[in-house]
Design a protein around this motif. Structure first.
Motif, PDB file in Angstrom:
ATOM      1  N   ILE A 106       0.826  -1.199   0.000  1.00 25.48           N
ATOM      2  CA  ILE A 106       0.000   0.000   0.000  1.00 25.48           C
ATOM      3  C   ILE A 106       0.867   1.259   0.000  1.00 25.48           C
ATOM      4  O   ILE A 106       2.068   1.193   0.268  1.00 25.48           O
ATOM      5  N   THR A 107       0.228   2.370  -0.290  1.00 28.93           N
ATOM      6  CA  THR A 107       0.836   3.683  -0.121  1.00 28.93           C
ATOM      7  C   THR A 107      -0.039   4.453   0.868  1.00 28.93           C
ATOM      8  O   THR A 107      -1.168   4.037   1.160  1.00 28.93           O
ATOM      9  N   GLU A 109      -1.629   7.065   0.350  1.00 27.63           N
ATOM     10  CA  GLU A 109      -2.818   7.542  -0.349  1.00 27.63           C
ATOM     11  C   GLU A 109      -3.866   6.445  -0.524  1.00 27.63           C
ATOM     12  O   GLU A 109      -5.020   6.739  -0.839  1.00 27.63           O
ATOM     13  N   ASP A 110      -3.480   5.185  -0.322  1.00 30.11           N
ATOM     14  CA  ASP A 110      -4.386   4.047  -0.517  1.00 30.11           C
ATOM     15  C   ASP A 110      -5.274   3.765   0.683  1.00 30.11           C
ATOM     16  O   ASP A 110      -6.176   2.924   0.599  1.00 30.11           O
ATOM     17  N   VAL A 111      -5.018   4.415   1.802  1.00 33.16           N
ATOM     18  CA  VAL A 111      -5.678   4.039   3.055  1.00 33.16           C
ATOM     19  C   VAL A 111      -6.229   5.251   3.794  1.00 33.16           C
ATOM     20  O   VAL A 111      -5.813   6.377   3.558  1.00 33.16           O
ATOM     21  N   ALA A 127      -8.209   0.080   3.608  1.00 29.55           N
ATOM     22  CA  ALA A 127      -7.853   0.287   2.201  1.00 29.55           C
ATOM     23  C   ALA A 127      -9.039   0.893   1.458  1.00 29.55           C
ATOM     24  O   ALA A 127     -10.173   0.434   1.573  1.00 29.55           O
ATOM     25  N   LYS A 128      -8.762   1.955   0.706  1.00 34.17           N
ATOM     26  CA  LYS A 128      -9.796   2.686  -0.026  1.00 34.17           C
ATOM     27  C   LYS A 128     -10.343   1.849  -1.189  1.00 34.17           C
ATOM     28  O   LYS A 128      -9.698   0.902  -1.645  1.00 34.17           O
ATOM     29  N   HIS A 130     -10.535   2.218  -4.387  1.00 27.11           N
ATOM     30  CA  HIS A 130      -9.819   2.122  -5.662  1.00 27.11           C
ATOM     31  C   HIS A 130      -8.646   1.145  -5.624  1.00 27.11           C
ATOM     32  O   HIS A 130      -8.025   0.891  -6.650  1.00 27.11           O
ATOM     33  N   THR A 131      -8.334   0.577  -4.469  1.00 27.55           N
ATOM     34  CA  THR A 131      -7.165  -0.290  -4.341  1.00 27.55           C
ATOM     35  C   THR A 131      -7.505  -1.748  -4.620  1.00 27.55           C
ATOM     36  O   THR A 131      -8.667  -2.143  -4.573  1.00 27.55           O
ATOM     37  N   SER A 132      -6.481  -2.542  -4.861  1.00 25.63           N
ATOM     38  CA  SER A 132      -6.685  -3.974  -5.109  1.00 25.63           C
ATOM     39  C   SER A 132      -7.073  -4.719  -3.833  1.00 25.63           C
ATOM     40  O   SER A 132      -7.547  -5.854  -3.906  1.00 25.63           O
ATOM     41  N   ALA A 134      -9.232  -3.326  -1.492  1.00 24.70           N
ATOM     42  CA  ALA A 134     -10.320  -2.496  -0.968  1.00 24.70           C
ATOM     43  C   ALA A 134     -11.033  -3.197   0.180  1.00 24.70           C
ATOM     44  O   ALA A 134     -11.346  -4.388   0.098  1.00 24.70           O
TER      45      ALA A 134
END
Length: 175
Positions: A106-107, A109-111, A127-128, A130-132, A134
């Motif tokens: 993750i980054t 921006e992903d969370v 995890a947002k 848009h992430t793999s 989610a």
């Protein structure tokens, strides 16, 4: 998930924990009053993304929970909107090494932080969409401690962690 039932179970576990916590290690609180659908919609607009459906469902029954697990507060709409607790959580996220996040896939921006403590470095990240991954909840304390497939699994695991505290403190009374 049957939130009224699951929340009641955790309230019971927390009450048992308070009884055996003779040294007053933790503070004990009831969950916050439910968020409204309107409040959740406003929050999603402010965040610029949809909330995870399982987490949003929980917030419709309990809009956060102070002392959810030890000194960890589970965030509600006020925290997610950026209050002091969220600012502290974001500082913890910024302090987490890039390598630890990268290793977790993750980054920053992903969370979004959904729970944290102000007296240690534990932070729980969702995890947002848009992430793999989610909907996955990641527990960090400098490095990844645990990973939960979704919010429901995270909540149930935290109930179990609270139960373990009850058993641990009961065992300490035996010595």
């Amino acid at each position: 998930m049957n939130w009224p039932e699951e929340i009641a179970i955790l309230v019971f576990v927390k009450e048992e924990l308070a009884k055996v916590d003779k040294k007053g290690w933790w503070s004990y609180h009831f969950p916050e009053v439910a968020a409204s659908r309107t409040r959740l919609s406003e929050l999603e607009k402010d965040l610029g993304c949809s909330l995870d459906p399982q987490y949003a469902s929980f917030l419709l029954y309990a809009d956060g929970w102070q002392g959810f697990y030890q000194t960890v507060d589970l965030f509600g709409c006020n925290e997610l909107s950026g209050n002091k607790k969220m600012q502290q959580a974001l500082e913890l996220l910024r302090a987490t090494e890039d390598g630890a996040l990268e290793q977790a896939g993750i980054t920053r921006e992903d969370v979004i932080p959904i729970a944290a403590t102000s007296c240690d470095k534990d932070i729980f990240l969702l995890a947002k969409p848009h992430t793999s991954i989610a909907g996955t909840v990641l527990w960090f304390a400098g490095e990844e401690i645990d990973r939960f497939e979704n919010f429901d699994e995270f909540f149930l695991a935290m109930v179990d962690y609270n139960r373990e505290e009850v058993f641990s403190l009961r065992g300490a009374d035996d010595h």
